[in-house]
Design a protein around this motif. Structure first.
Motif, mmCIF file in Angstrom:
data_model
loop_
_atom_site.group_PDB
_atom_site.id
_atom_site.type_symbol
_atom_site.label_atom_id
_atom_site.label_comp_id
_atom_site.label_asym_id
_atom_site.label_seq_id
_atom_site.Cartn_x
_atom_site.Cartn_y
_atom_site.Cartn_z
ATOM 1 N N ALA A 1 0.740 -1.131 0.114
ATOM 2 C CA ALA A 1 -0.040 0.157 -0.063
ATOM 3 C C ALA A 1 0.980 1.500 -0.229
ATOM 4 C CB ALA A 1 -0.995 0.087 1.192
ATOM 5 N N LEU A 2 2.056 1.528 0.750
ATOM 6 C CA LEU A 2 2.904 2.563 0.791
ATOM 7 C C LEU A 2 3.498 2.578 -0.449
ATOM 8 C CD1 LEU A 2 4.336 1.927 4.425
ATOM 9 C CD2 LEU A 2 2.825 3.657 3.517
ATOM 10 N N ALA A 3 3.799 1.506 -1.174
ATOM 11 C CA ALA A 3 4.319 1.917 -2.482
ATOM 12 C C ALA A 3 3.544 2.749 -3.233
ATOM 13 C CB ALA A 3 4.688 0.426 -3.299
ATOM 14 N N GLU A 4 2.292 2.473 -3.265
ATOM 15 C CA GLU A 4 1.230 3.440 -4.084
ATOM 16 C C GLU A 4 1.026 4.824 -3.405
ATOM 17 O OE1 GLU A 4 -3.347 3.638 -5.654
ATOM 18 O OE2 GLU A 4 -2.529 1.498 -4.937
ATOM 19 N N LEU A 5 0.892 4.780 -1.986
ATOM 20 C CA LEU A 5 0.568 6.022 -1.498
ATOM 21 C C LEU A 5 1.936 7.084 -1.452
ATOM 22 C CD1 LEU A 5 -1.089 4.488 1.813
ATOM 23 C CD2 LEU A 5 -2.191 5.908 -0.089
ATOM 24 N N LEU A 6 3.059 6.471 -1.520
ATOM 25 C CA LEU A 6 4.437 7.457 -1.525
ATOM 26 C C LEU A 6 4.799 7.427 -2.905
ATOM 27 C CD1 LEU A 6 5.989 6.060 1.890
ATOM 28 C CD2 LEU A 6 4.399 7.991 1.591
ATOM 29 N N SER A 7 4.057 7.105 -3.847
ATOM 30 C CA SER A 7 5.043 7.047 -5.232
ATOM 31 C C SER A 7 5.195 8.507 -5.479
ATOM 32 C CB SER A 7 3.834 6.682 -6.235
ATOM 33 O OG SER A 7 4.430 6.403 -7.577
ATOM 34 N N GLY B 1 7.833 3.639 -7.337
ATOM 35 C CA GLY B 1 7.972 4.913 -7.518
ATOM 36 C C GLY B 1 8.762 5.593 -6.300
ATOM 37 N N VAL B 2 9.021 4.871 -5.527
ATOM 38 C CA VAL B 2 9.414 5.600 -4.289
ATOM 39 C C VAL B 2 10.761 5.713 -4.264
ATOM 40 C CG1 VAL B 2 9.337 5.700 -1.625
ATOM 41 C CG2 VAL B 2 7.539 4.700 -2.794
ATOM 42 N N GLU B 3 11.449 7.079 -3.842
ATOM 43 C CA GLU B 3 12.842 6.970 -3.834
ATOM 44 C C GLU B 3 13.304 6.780 -2.484
ATOM 45 O OE1 GLU B 3 16.536 10.443 -4.586
ATOM 46 O OE2 GLU B 3 14.373 10.755 -5.010
ATOM 47 N N LEU B 4 14.171 5.934 -2.388
ATOM 48 C CA LEU B 4 14.656 5.307 -0.756
ATOM 49 C C LEU B 4 15.801 6.124 -0.555
ATOM 50 C CD1 LEU B 4 13.497 1.990 -0.900
ATOM 51 C CD2 LEU B 4 12.139 3.700 -0.397
ATOM 52 N N VAL B 5 16.066 6.542 0.843
ATOM 53 C CA VAL B 5 17.424 6.936 1.133
ATOM 54 C C VAL B 5 17.633 6.195 2.275
ATOM 55 C CG1 VAL B 5 18.692 9.085 2.244
ATOM 56 C CG2 VAL B 5 16.904 9.400 0.248
ATOM 57 N N SER C 1 10.991 -5.754 0.588
ATOM 58 C CA SER C 1 10.161 -4.673 0.820
ATOM 59 C C SER C 1 10.804 -3.234 0.106
ATOM 60 C CB SER C 1 9.952 -4.461 2.218
ATOM 61 O OG SER C 1 9.285 -5.326 3.023
ATOM 62 N N ALA C 2 11.948 -3.242 0.176
ATOM 63 C CA ALA C 2 12.849 -1.996 -0.542
ATOM 64 C C ALA C 2 12.255 -2.216 -2.095
ATOM 65 C CB ALA C 2 14.252 -2.068 -0.171
ATOM 66 N N ASP C 3 12.612 -3.126 -2.604
ATOM 67 C CA ASP C 3 12.172 -3.395 -3.980
ATOM 68 C C ASP C 3 10.858 -3.010 -4.431
ATOM 69 O OD1 ASP C 3 14.857 -4.239 -4.674
ATOM 70 O OD2 ASP C 3 14.337 -6.388 -4.751
ATOM 71 N N THR C 4 9.693 -3.354 -3.311
ATOM 72 C CA THR C 4 8.384 -3.217 -3.691
ATOM 73 C C THR C 4 8.213 -1.526 -3.664
ATOM 74 O OG1 THR C 4 7.722 -5.255 -2.687
ATOM 75 C CG2 THR C 4 5.986 -3.501 -2.752
ATOM 76 N N LEU C 5 8.947 -0.868 -2.885
ATOM 77 C CA LEU C 5 8.628 0.512 -2.670
ATOM 78 C C LEU C 5 9.337 1.038 -4.005
ATOM 79 C CD1 LEU C 5 9.469 1.074 1.129
ATOM 80 C CD2 LEU C 5 7.416 1.273 0.124
ATOM 81 N N ARG C 6 10.487 0.798 -4.344
ATOM 82 C CA ARG C 6 11.199 1.399 -5.301
ATOM 83 C C ARG C 6 10.532 0.946 -6.753
ATOM 84 N NH1 ARG C 6 16.013 -0.877 -3.201
ATOM 85 N NH2 ARG C 6 17.344 0.626 -2.277
ATOM 86 N N ARG D 1 7.771 10.122 -4.165
ATOM 87 C CA ARG D 1 8.034 10.917 -3.089
ATOM 88 C C ARG D 1 9.745 10.246 -2.782
ATOM 89 N NH1 ARG D 1 3.999 11.912 1.762
ATOM 90 N NH2 ARG D 1 5.696 13.136 2.361
ATOM 91 N N ARG D 2 10.443 11.082 -2.212
ATOM 92 C CA ARG D 2 11.690 10.725 -1.434
ATOM 93 C C ARG D 2 11.600 10.607 -0.108
ATOM 94 N NH1 ARG D 2 17.649 11.772 -2.629
ATOM 95 N NH2 ARG D 2 18.483 12.363 -0.655
ATOM 96 N N VAL D 3 11.809 9.284 0.385
ATOM 97 C CA VAL D 3 11.868 9.289 1.655
ATOM 98 C C VAL D 3 12.838 8.473 2.679
ATOM 99 C CG1 VAL D 3 9.130 8.997 1.646
ATOM 100 C CG2 VAL D 3 10.490 6.944 1.430
ATOM 101 N N GLY D 4 13.408 8.878 3.788
ATOM 102 C CA GLY D 4 14.333 8.032 4.238
ATOM 103 C C GLY D 4 13.665 6.578 4.699
ATOM 104 N N VAL D 5 14.635 5.744 4.736
ATOM 105 C CA VAL D 5 13.983 4.356 5.443
ATOM 106 C C VAL D 5 15.097 3.596 6.411
ATOM 107 C CG1 VAL D 5 12.709 3.654 3.350
ATOM 108 C CG2 VAL D 5 15.142 3.161 3.466
ATOM 109 N N GLU D 6 14.752 2.910 7.378
ATOM 110 C CA GLU D 6 15.529 2.227 8.315
ATOM 111 C C GLU D 6 16.421 0.962 7.703
ATOM 112 O OE1 GLU D 6 13.421 3.051 12.482
ATOM 113 O OE2 GLU D 6 12.265 1.762 11.374
ATOM 114 N N ALA D 7 17.406 1.124 7.192
ATOM 115 C CA ALA D 7 18.166 0.121 6.463
ATOM 116 C C ALA D 7 18.267 -1.211 7.608
ATOM 117 C CB ALA D 7 19.656 0.463 6.456
#
Length: 346
Positions: free
Chosen positions: A74-80, A103-107, A95-100, A82-88
């Motif tokens: 759900a977050l992959a769609e909701l945050l598409s 369309g979510v840019e991960l830091v 999950s990181a692949d799902t977000l990317r 956007r650039r967001v920090g994530v807890e490595a």
């Protein structure tokens, strides 16, 4: 200032918190499936599914967004977009692949929430003191129990029940009970072999109170506490006392660790003390800061750490003595205060 308000100024971009203990720390929500997005301006959105929705709606200071069962999808769609920090340390590669892919840019970030957790608030210290007091009571009662002829697994089961009877929520981790050569394994597995006379028994156990852990180790004698076994015990105790004496605000983790090694190395047994001196304790049994040879952690008042040197003679016996302490303005306060005098059990 609440915890989210304390976190926000540390952020360069919105932080997606997915570590469940960190979600609990920031919001109070206990969940197996949740995330919270914290904005540098201080706004926060809590995401979870139907099972936790009622509890999530009761959380103050956050906006709640109910998601389908798979929160990250759900977050992959909701945050598409956007650039967001994530807890490595907490976001899986999948999950990181799902977000990317969404369309979510991960830091990648590390330790932002853990840095807050390392310094305990008064309410947290109260829970940790209660956990320590229960630990003291249970260890005192354990020292009055018969050991000889009982198995490690039997004594571990006794501890499991004793935590509940003493008022804890339960154990904070699976107890280690290890005699003889098994005691020479720092993370020994429980055995069903009867404990004999004339040996040492390492007991490492803790309880949980309102989510906060205790962690304590004592080594018991099945027989008279004298001779070679007493010499090893006294050496470990001196190392623990030296470690405790080195704890103060501003001390660096590796220096505190080094202080605990002086006596053991002088006795020619440095190779038998192969782990770090200690670790932080709180909502997790192992958290920041750390006291290890490579640690650059700088201690602050309000940190809670263990001090647990050990001596492990492979194929023979082991000794470990551990207390949980809170760093104070001028040293430390023991949160586990059960006796460290040699205890002989039958």
């Amino acid at each position: 200032m609440n915890r989210i308000e304390r976190l926000a100024p540390r952020l360069e971009e919105p932080l997606l918190v997915t570590g469940l203990v960190n979600v609990r720390y920031l919001t109070g929500l206990e969940s197996s499936n949740a995330a919270v997005l914290v904005d540098p301006a201080g706004a926060a959105t809590l995401y979870t599914d139907f099972r936790y929705a009622e509890a999530a709606r009761d959380v103050d200071g956050v906006e709640f967004h109910q998601t389908p069962r798979y929160v990250v999808t759900a977050l992959a769609e909701l945050l598409s977009g956007r650039r967001v920090g994530v807890e490595a340390a907490h976001l899986s590669l999948a999950s990181a692949d799902t977000l990317r892919t969404g369309g979510v840019e991960l830091v990648s970030t590390t330790g932002l929430v853990e840095g807050l957790r390392a310094v305990k608030e008064p309410g947290e210290l109260e829970a940790l003191r209660r956990a320590g007091a229960i630990s003291d009571r249970v260890y005192t009662e354990l020292g009055e129990q018969p050991f000889v002829g009982r198995t490690e697994a039997e004594l571990a089961w006794w501890l499991e029940q004793a935590w509940h009877e003493a008022g804890a929520d339960g154990p904070s981790f699976g107890a280690i009970v290890a005699f003889g050569e098994n005691g020479a394994r720092p993370h020994a597995k429980l055995r069903d072999e009867p404990i004999p006379e004339g040996t040492l028994v390492v007991v490492d156990a803790g309880c949980s109170v309102d989510g906060y852990a205790s962690d304590c180790t004592r080594t018991f004698f099945t027989g008279q506490p004298d001779g070679r076994l007493r010499e090893i015990y006294d050496l470990c105790l001196q190392a623990q006392i030296d470690g405790l004496a080195a704890i103060r605000p501003g001390a660096i983790g590796r220096d505190v660790d080094a202080a605990s090694r002086v006596a053991i190395e002088a006795a020619g047994m440095g190779d038998h003390y192969g782990h770090g001196l200690g670790h932080g304790v709180g909502l997790d049994v192992h958290e920041e800061p750390n006291l290890r040879p490579e640690s650059s952690s700088v201690l602050e008042a309000g940190n809670v750490v263990t001090v647990e040197p050990g001596i492990y003679l492979s194929g023979d016996v082991g000794v470990r003595i551990e207390d949980m302490v809170v760093v104070t303005d001028d040293g430390c306060e023991r949160l586990t205060a059960v006796t460290k005098d040699p205890v002989a059990v039958g």
